[in-house]
Design a protein around this motif. Sequence first.
Motif, short mmCIF file in Angstrom:
data_model
loop_
_atom_site.label_atom_id
_atom_site.label_comp_id
_atom_site.label_asym_id
_atom_site.label_seq_id
_atom_site.Cartn_x
_atom_site.Cartn_y
_atom_site.Cartn_z
N MET A 262 0.81 -1.20 0.00
CA MET A 262 0.00 0.00 0.00
C MET A 262 0.85 1.26 0.00
SD MET A 262 -2.97 -1.12 2.48
CE MET A 262 -3.06 -2.87 2.28
N LEU A 263 1.91 1.20 0.72
CA LEU A 263 2.79 2.34 0.73
C LEU A 263 4.17 1.88 0.31
CD1 LEU A 263 1.84 4.05 4.04
CD2 LEU A 263 1.24 4.71 1.76
N THR A 264 4.89 2.79 -0.30
CA THR A 264 6.15 2.34 -0.84
C THR A 264 7.27 3.29 -0.55
OG1 THR A 264 5.62 3.53 -2.82
CG2 THR A 264 5.05 1.22 -2.77
N LEU A 265 6.96 4.41 0.08
CA LEU A 265 7.98 5.44 0.14
C LEU A 265 8.95 5.26 1.29
CD1 LEU A 265 5.95 8.50 -0.95
CD2 LEU A 265 7.10 6.79 -2.29
N ASN B 287 -3.98 -14.39 2.34
CA ASN B 287 -5.41 -14.29 2.09
C ASN B 287 -5.70 -13.11 1.15
OD1 ASN B 287 -8.17 -13.12 2.96
ND2 ASN B 287 -8.15 -15.24 3.65
N ARG B 288 -6.65 -13.28 0.23
CA ARG B 288 -6.91 -12.25 -0.78
C ARG B 288 -8.18 -11.45 -0.49
NH1 ARG B 288 -3.14 -10.62 -3.30
NH2 ARG B 288 -4.38 -10.09 -5.14
N THR B 289 -8.67 -11.53 0.76
CA THR B 289 -9.95 -10.87 1.07
C THR B 289 -9.90 -9.35 0.87
OG1 THR B 289 -10.41 -12.57 2.65
CG2 THR B 289 -11.70 -10.57 2.87
N ARG C 131 -0.13 -8.66 -11.31
CA ARG C 131 -1.28 -9.18 -10.56
C ARG C 131 -1.49 -8.43 -9.24
NH1 ARG C 131 -1.47 -14.10 -7.00
NH2 ARG C 131 -3.69 -14.44 -6.66
N HIS C 132 -0.42 -7.96 -8.65
CA HIS C 132 -0.56 -7.31 -7.34
C HIS C 132 -0.59 -5.79 -7.41
CE1 HIS C 132 -0.34 -11.03 -5.11
NE2 HIS C 132 0.61 -11.42 -5.96
N ALA C 133 -0.78 -5.25 -8.62
CA ALA C 133 -0.87 -3.78 -8.73
C ALA C 133 -1.96 -3.29 -7.78
CB ALA C 133 -1.19 -3.39 -10.16
N CYS C 134 -1.74 -2.11 -7.22
CA CYS C 134 -2.62 -1.61 -6.16
C CYS C 134 -4.09 -1.57 -6.58
CB CYS C 134 -2.18 -0.19 -5.78
SG CYS C 134 -3.24 0.55 -4.54
N PRO C 135 -4.96 -2.31 -5.88
CA PRO C 135 -6.39 -2.28 -6.22
C PRO C 135 -7.07 -1.00 -5.72
CG PRO C 135 -6.02 -3.70 -4.33
CD PRO C 135 -4.67 -3.24 -4.77
C1 HEM Z 1 -1.40 7.07 -2.96
C2 HEM Z 1 -1.99 5.96 -2.70
C3 HEM Z 1 -1.44 4.58 -2.89
C4 HEM Z 1 -0.27 4.16 -3.45
C5 HEM Z 1 0.85 5.00 -4.04
C6 HEM Z 1 -0.27 2.70 -3.40
C7 HEM Z 1 0.75 1.90 -3.90
C8 HEM Z 1 0.73 0.51 -3.86
C9 HEM Z 1 1.80 -0.34 -4.33
C10 HEM Z 1 3.10 0.14 -4.93
C11 HEM Z 1 1.43 -1.62 -4.12
C12 HEM Z 1 2.26 -2.87 -4.37
C13 HEM Z 1 2.04 -3.49 -5.69
C14 HEM Z 1 2.94 -4.69 -5.83
O1 HEM Z 1 2.87 -5.63 -5.04
O2 HEM Z 1 3.70 -4.68 -6.75
C15 HEM Z 1 0.12 -1.61 -3.52
C16 HEM Z 1 -0.58 -2.73 -3.15
C17 HEM Z 1 -1.79 -2.70 -2.50
N1 HEM Z 1 -2.56 -1.59 -2.22
FE1 HEM Z 1 -2.04 0.34 -2.59
N2 HEM Z 1 -1.44 2.30 -2.81
C18 HEM Z 1 -2.17 3.40 -2.49
C19 HEM Z 1 -3.42 3.42 -1.89
C20 HEM Z 1 -4.14 2.30 -1.54
C21 HEM Z 1 -5.47 2.34 -0.98
C22 HEM Z 1 -6.29 3.59 -0.70
C23 HEM Z 1 -5.83 1.03 -0.76
C24 HEM Z 1 -7.13 0.53 -0.21
C25 HEM Z 1 -8.30 0.98 -0.62
C26 HEM Z 1 -4.74 0.19 -1.21
C27 HEM Z 1 -4.73 -1.19 -1.15
C28 HEM Z 1 -3.70 -2.00 -1.60
C29 HEM Z 1 -3.69 -3.44 -1.47
C30 HEM Z 1 -4.78 -4.31 -0.82
C31 HEM Z 1 -2.49 -3.88 -2.05
C32 HEM Z 1 -2.02 -5.34 -2.18
C33 HEM Z 1 -2.49 -5.89 -3.52
C34 HEM Z 1 -2.11 -7.33 -3.74
O3 HEM Z 1 -1.32 -7.88 -3.00
O4 HEM Z 1 -2.65 -7.91 -4.68
N3 HEM Z 1 -3.74 0.99 -1.66
N4 HEM Z 1 -0.28 -0.30 -3.37
#
Ligand code: HEM
Length: 541
Positions: free
Chosen positions: A1-4, A138-140, A484-488
């Motif tokens: 979710m966060l990467t910084l 888990n993918r919930t 596949r894991h791009a942020c949903p």
């Molecule tokens: C500025 C806002 C956000 C940024 C920059 C961001 C960035 C990212 C990045 C870089 C990943 C990893 C992708 C990978 O594994 O390669 C990710 C995964 C994920 N993000 Fe975000 N995210 C943001 C906001 C959010 C929000 C608001 C949610 C929830 C509503 C969220 C939920 C998730 C989830 C559940 C994953 C894991 C996906 C998976 O494993 O399939 N993110 N995010």
Amino acid sequence: MLTLLSSSTNGMVIGAMKAAIPFGIGLASATFMAAKIALSPEFSTDKRIPIASLRPGDSSHDDEYNEDPDAFLERCEKEYGPVFNVYLLNMALTVISGPQAREVFTNESFSANDALEELTCMRSYFDTGRKSNNNYNNRTIPALIRDMITRFIPTYIPKIVAQMEKVIDQELGYCPAQRGAKLVEKPLLVFQKIIANATALVFVGPEIAKSRKIIDTFISASKDFGKTFGNGGVRASKWRTFIQRANYKLFHPLRNHAQILAEASMSVILERRRLEALANEAGIEFEQPDDVLQHMFDDFDKHGLVDLEDICAFALIISGAIVHTITDASTNMLYYLAAFPQYMDRLFQEQQQVLDTIQAEREQARQERSREGKPIGDDLDPAHDRDLTAAAIKKMIYMDSFVREVFRFRTERLGIMHLALEDVTLSSGIMISKGSTVIINTRPAHQSSENGEDVTEFRPWRFVGKNKAATKVGMDYLPFGMGRHACPGRFIVVEQLKAVGALMVSKYSKIEIQDPSKTKMALCTHIGEPIDTGLKFTSRE
Ligand code: HEM
């Protein structure tokens, strides 16, 4: 979710030694544990991967990287090629640049989730509240985001916009030039309120979201979510992780938030059930309330949720991510609007043109209905001709390009770590051994010619007409990862950022940075880091 990454602290074990002592642990044992659990470097066992040289006097690469990330990475790419090792954030990390980055994103033997867990206490925080779905991998959560949020964005957006507008008017109000611009010293706190109110409304509906206690719960859940990342950036410290986990065991914060929300929701859910039963008895169609809580309640068994408290815990995990990241990103976007005032009017004009077109189309549709002798329904009510709907926001291509450019420009050069779950051989023949952590170098991607010219400059219209929406991930744009894991969560993030941008340029003709000497710093802050200067707002006449 966060990467910084965090630039706030340096030195390998200093962070661990400074940490507070948890309850029940004496000073002697705490010092012993700090020494025991400081991270040891674990590069991939492939000795062909070069370790970037350190500047004289430096014990890690943090300082050189933080002083000028582009210069540091350019030096390393030139000296070592696309794969090299660095000591950063208290960790031994293998940097992967260029086409091999794709191999990290698309190979299931690399896990961003596991890397995050090594570094943060995210899963432990979730486990203080959720009762189901806590098994590994888990993918919930991605499924809930897709089914409960992304799917309903068109119906949520008008409510989000109306609520944001209400809170913007309360918090910033009308500040005409003749009265002098209104100074807001901590815009992040104002935006936290704006985003939390709008998020609460779509998550739990107006009856529950009107309570101050509930808004505070949404804000607290977002702060706790942010804390799992170490408030403003992550830096590996097993000591910090240890303390945080101990605190979670004692105080179970997510459970506390979920209990407050469940208590407030129970009577509303029961009342909705009662009305539905009455409607069924009377043979009238029951109009289902359209909020995340209701959707989760209706589909709880599909997602394996066990009771209302469990539903509330998952709702607060997702809303926590939304409030935390959108507050940060929208505040940051305002600093970009302030730093580049020449673009405000173009964004405002675009909005007016889009709304003019929609208004004209709706007028034409009304006339057609009249000609056919049909009634003009609520869907064509002229009062809503100029609403900022999802359809209107979709047409705002300049705003979309602006948002994408902010992400491209701002995104940390080194980010998105992945843990190797087993030995992986990259196409170059380099082997990343099990247990080592890689980090993506987004510099070559974000500064590639795919992004046009002047890639080191902020050019907000570079994506207009290029079929590159701010949600479209790829090897030239990695803020949200890829594969596949791009942020949903990116769909709601971008939609809401565009809505914030549209509201702000329509209400304010000028936004200025309080201390212009801090402009560069404001544009490059890490996620969650406060910006050390305020903003001044002047209303449109
Ligand atoms: C500025 C806002 C956000 C940024 C920059 C961001 C960035 C990212 C990045 C870089 C990943 C990893 C992708 C990978 O594994 O390669 C990710 C995964 C994920 N993000 Fe975000 N995210 C943001 C906001 C959010 C929000 C608001 C949610 C929830 C509503 C969220 C939920 C998730 C989830 C559940 C994953 C894991 C996906 C998976 O494993 O399939 N993110 N995010």
